[in-house]
Design a protein around this motif. Structure first.
Motif, mmCIF file in Angstrom:
data_model
loop_
_atom_site.group_PDB
_atom_site.id
_atom_site.type_symbol
_atom_site.label_atom_id
_atom_site.label_comp_id
_atom_site.label_asym_id
_atom_site.label_seq_id
_atom_site.Cartn_x
_atom_site.Cartn_y
_atom_site.Cartn_z
ATOM 1 N N ALA A 1 70.558 26.232 40.103
ATOM 2 C CA ALA A 1 70.154 26.763 38.789
ATOM 3 C C ALA A 1 69.452 28.104 38.983
ATOM 4 O O ALA A 1 68.570 28.235 39.831
ATOM 5 N N LYS A 2 69.867 29.095 38.180
ATOM 6 C CA LYS A 2 69.284 30.437 38.324
ATOM 7 C C LYS A 2 68.501 30.853 37.080
ATOM 8 O O LYS A 2 67.874 31.906 37.057
ATOM 9 N N GLU A 3 68.582 30.039 36.021
ATOM 10 C CA GLU A 3 67.829 30.318 34.792
ATOM 11 C C GLU A 3 67.233 29.011 34.286
ATOM 12 O O GLU A 3 67.970 28.092 33.933
ATOM 13 N N ILE A 4 65.915 28.973 34.276
ATOM 14 C CA ILE A 4 65.240 27.752 33.799
ATOM 15 C C ILE A 4 64.150 28.162 32.807
ATOM 16 O O ILE A 4 63.423 29.125 33.044
ATOM 17 N N SER A 5 64.058 27.442 31.691
ATOM 18 C CA SER A 5 62.949 27.688 30.768
ATOM 19 C C SER A 5 62.154 26.404 30.571
ATOM 20 O O SER A 5 62.687 25.303 30.702
ATOM 21 N N PHE A 6 60.871 26.566 30.272
ATOM 22 C CA PHE A 6 60.019 25.425 29.914
ATOM 23 C C PHE A 6 59.234 25.811 28.670
ATOM 24 O O PHE A 6 59.190 26.993 28.294
ATOM 25 N N HIS A 7 58.596 24.827 28.061
ATOM 26 C CA HIS A 7 57.919 25.094 26.802
ATOM 27 C C HIS A 7 56.476 25.572 26.974
ATOM 28 O O HIS A 7 55.705 24.993 27.741
ATOM 29 N N PHE A 8 56.145 26.612 26.211
ATOM 30 C CA PHE A 8 54.788 27.157 26.116
ATOM 31 C C PHE A 8 53.785 26.034 25.823
ATOM 32 O O PHE A 8 52.686 26.001 26.368
ATOM 33 N N GLU A 9 54.199 25.107 24.948
ATOM 34 C CA GLU A 9 53.295 24.060 24.472
ATOM 35 C C GLU A 9 53.142 22.926 25.487
ATOM 36 O O GLU A 9 52.306 22.036 25.305
ATOM 37 N N ALA B 1 62.871 33.067 34.997
ATOM 38 C CA ALA B 1 61.950 32.139 34.327
ATOM 39 C C ALA B 1 61.838 32.440 32.839
ATOM 40 O O ALA B 1 61.500 33.554 32.448
ATOM 41 N N GLY B 2 62.115 31.409 32.042
ATOM 42 C CA GLY B 2 62.054 31.598 30.589
ATOM 43 C C GLY B 2 60.936 30.800 29.957
ATOM 44 O O GLY B 2 60.584 29.716 30.428
ATOM 45 N N ILE B 3 60.389 31.359 28.879
ATOM 46 C CA ILE B 3 59.402 30.623 28.096
ATOM 47 C C ILE B 3 60.052 30.248 26.765
ATOM 48 O O ILE B 3 60.662 31.094 26.104
ATOM 49 N N ALA B 4 59.951 28.950 26.425
ATOM 50 C CA ALA B 4 60.546 28.460 25.176
ATOM 51 C C ALA B 4 59.449 28.238 24.143
ATOM 52 O O ALA B 4 58.378 27.720 24.476
ATOM 53 N N LEU B 5 59.717 28.672 22.915
ATOM 54 C CA LEU B 5 58.718 28.535 21.846
ATOM 55 C C LEU B 5 59.240 27.619 20.749
ATOM 56 O O LEU B 5 60.334 27.843 20.213
ATOM 57 N N LYS B 6 58.448 26.614 20.398
ATOM 58 C CA LYS B 6 58.799 25.740 19.274
ATOM 59 C C LYS B 6 58.672 26.539 17.975
ATOM 60 O O LYS B 6 57.970 27.562 17.935
ATOM 61 N N PRO B 7 59.289 26.060 16.885
ATOM 62 C CA PRO B 7 59.239 26.827 15.637
ATOM 63 C C PRO B 7 57.815 27.189 15.175
ATOM 64 O O PRO B 7 57.585 28.290 14.686
ATOM 65 N N LYS B 8 56.872 26.278 15.380
ATOM 66 C CA LYS B 8 55.510 26.571 14.878
ATOM 67 C C LYS B 8 54.693 27.455 15.819
ATOM 68 O O LYS B 8 53.609 27.909 15.459
ATOM 69 N N GLU C 1 50.639 34.246 19.438
ATOM 70 C CA GLU C 1 49.883 33.403 20.371
ATOM 71 C C GLU C 1 50.558 33.320 21.754
ATOM 72 O O GLU C 1 49.888 33.131 22.768
ATOM 73 N N ALA C 2 51.881 33.501 21.766
ATOM 74 C CA ALA C 2 52.603 33.374 23.042
ATOM 75 C C ALA C 2 52.878 34.738 23.676
ATOM 76 O O ALA C 2 53.590 34.813 24.685
ATOM 77 N N TYR C 3 52.298 35.790 23.095
ATOM 78 C CA TYR C 3 52.663 37.166 23.508
ATOM 79 C C TYR C 3 52.600 37.369 25.038
ATOM 80 O O TYR C 3 53.548 37.887 25.644
ATOM 81 N N ASP C 4 51.483 36.977 25.640
ATOM 82 C CA ASP C 4 51.310 37.238 27.075
ATOM 83 C C ASP C 4 52.369 36.507 27.911
ATOM 84 O O ASP C 4 52.863 37.043 28.901
ATOM 85 N N ALA C 5 52.690 35.296 27.477
ATOM 86 C CA ALA C 5 53.706 34.518 28.200
ATOM 87 C C ALA C 5 55.084 35.153 28.017
ATOM 88 O O ALA C 5 55.860 35.252 28.971
#
Ligand code: DX5
Ligand code: ZN
Length: 203
Positions: free
Chosen positions: A84-92, A110-117, A122-126
């Protein structure tokens, strides 16, 4: 160029080879939804395993692994090991997203995933630290839900702040909504139900 990433969550696993060939005829990407019945109520760790990722790679597909799990770093190495060369996980899902992103970046994109809310603010730095961002356009957990139109301004703001960052839009995307999501600035469209279950051009 905008790419489609079909979500195997909507695929028929009783004929997985046929489904992967169908993906291959349309694109070179595939989306793998990993769910642990903790971060989300659904459970897919029986199907969305590192072995499946390895199989996709054997089919010459590029998997993007979307971890909807608590404690995602537990899973990083097993998915990276199979290619796997692209993986994301959730900010929350984590206490310190920047720290986890740096760890994941030592393995792969590395990806950061954001839920709708979860707001962009709030997730800017990530988002800044990430190699790519995944915007959930439905509540994570299940395929086949309706697209949340209020995710469009969020995609637009991220695109304005980060002109070059890959943005994956995930959830509820079909051929009708597609143009709106592309115009907002998404670069990769995850399509589960629309790709595998609806009568469309991918048949
Ligand atoms: C939902 C998943 C999505 C899902 C998309 O939690 O992250 O990837 O498979 O499926 P559709 O396109 O049916 O909304
Ligand atoms: Zn997903």
């Amino acid at each position: 160029m905008v790419e489609v990433s079909p979500s195997l969550l909507a695929a028929d696993f009783s004929k997985i080879d046929k489904e992967l060939n169908k993906v291959l005829r349309a694109t070179n990407r595939v989306h793998i939804d990993v769910m642990d019945n903790k971060f989300v109520s659904n459970y897919t760790l029986n199907k969305m395993t590192p072995n499946l990722v390895g199989k996709c790679i054997n089919f010459k597909l590029k998997p993007d692994v979307h971890l909807m799990v608590n404690d995602p770093s537990k899973y990083f190495e097993s998915f990276v090991k199979v290619g796997a060369k692209e993986i994301s996980f959730h900010f929350e899902a984590v206490f310190d997203p920047i720290k986890e992103l740096r760890l994941l970046k030592s393995f792969c994109s590395a990806g950061i995933a954001l839920k709708p809310k979860t707001s962009f603010k709030e997730a800017y730095d990530a988002v800044k630290e990430s190699d790519f961002v995944l915007i959930m356009c439905v509540e994570p957990g299940f395929g086949g839900q309706g697209f949340m139109v209020d995710m469009i301004p969020k995609i637009k703001s991220i695109r304005e702040s980060f002109p070059k960052k890959p943005i994956i839009a995930d959830g509820g995307i079909n051929n009708e909504i597609k143009t709106l999501v592309i115009d907002a600035g998404a670069s990769i469209l995850v399509m589960g139900t629309a790709f595998f279950k609806e009568q469309n051009k991918y048949k």
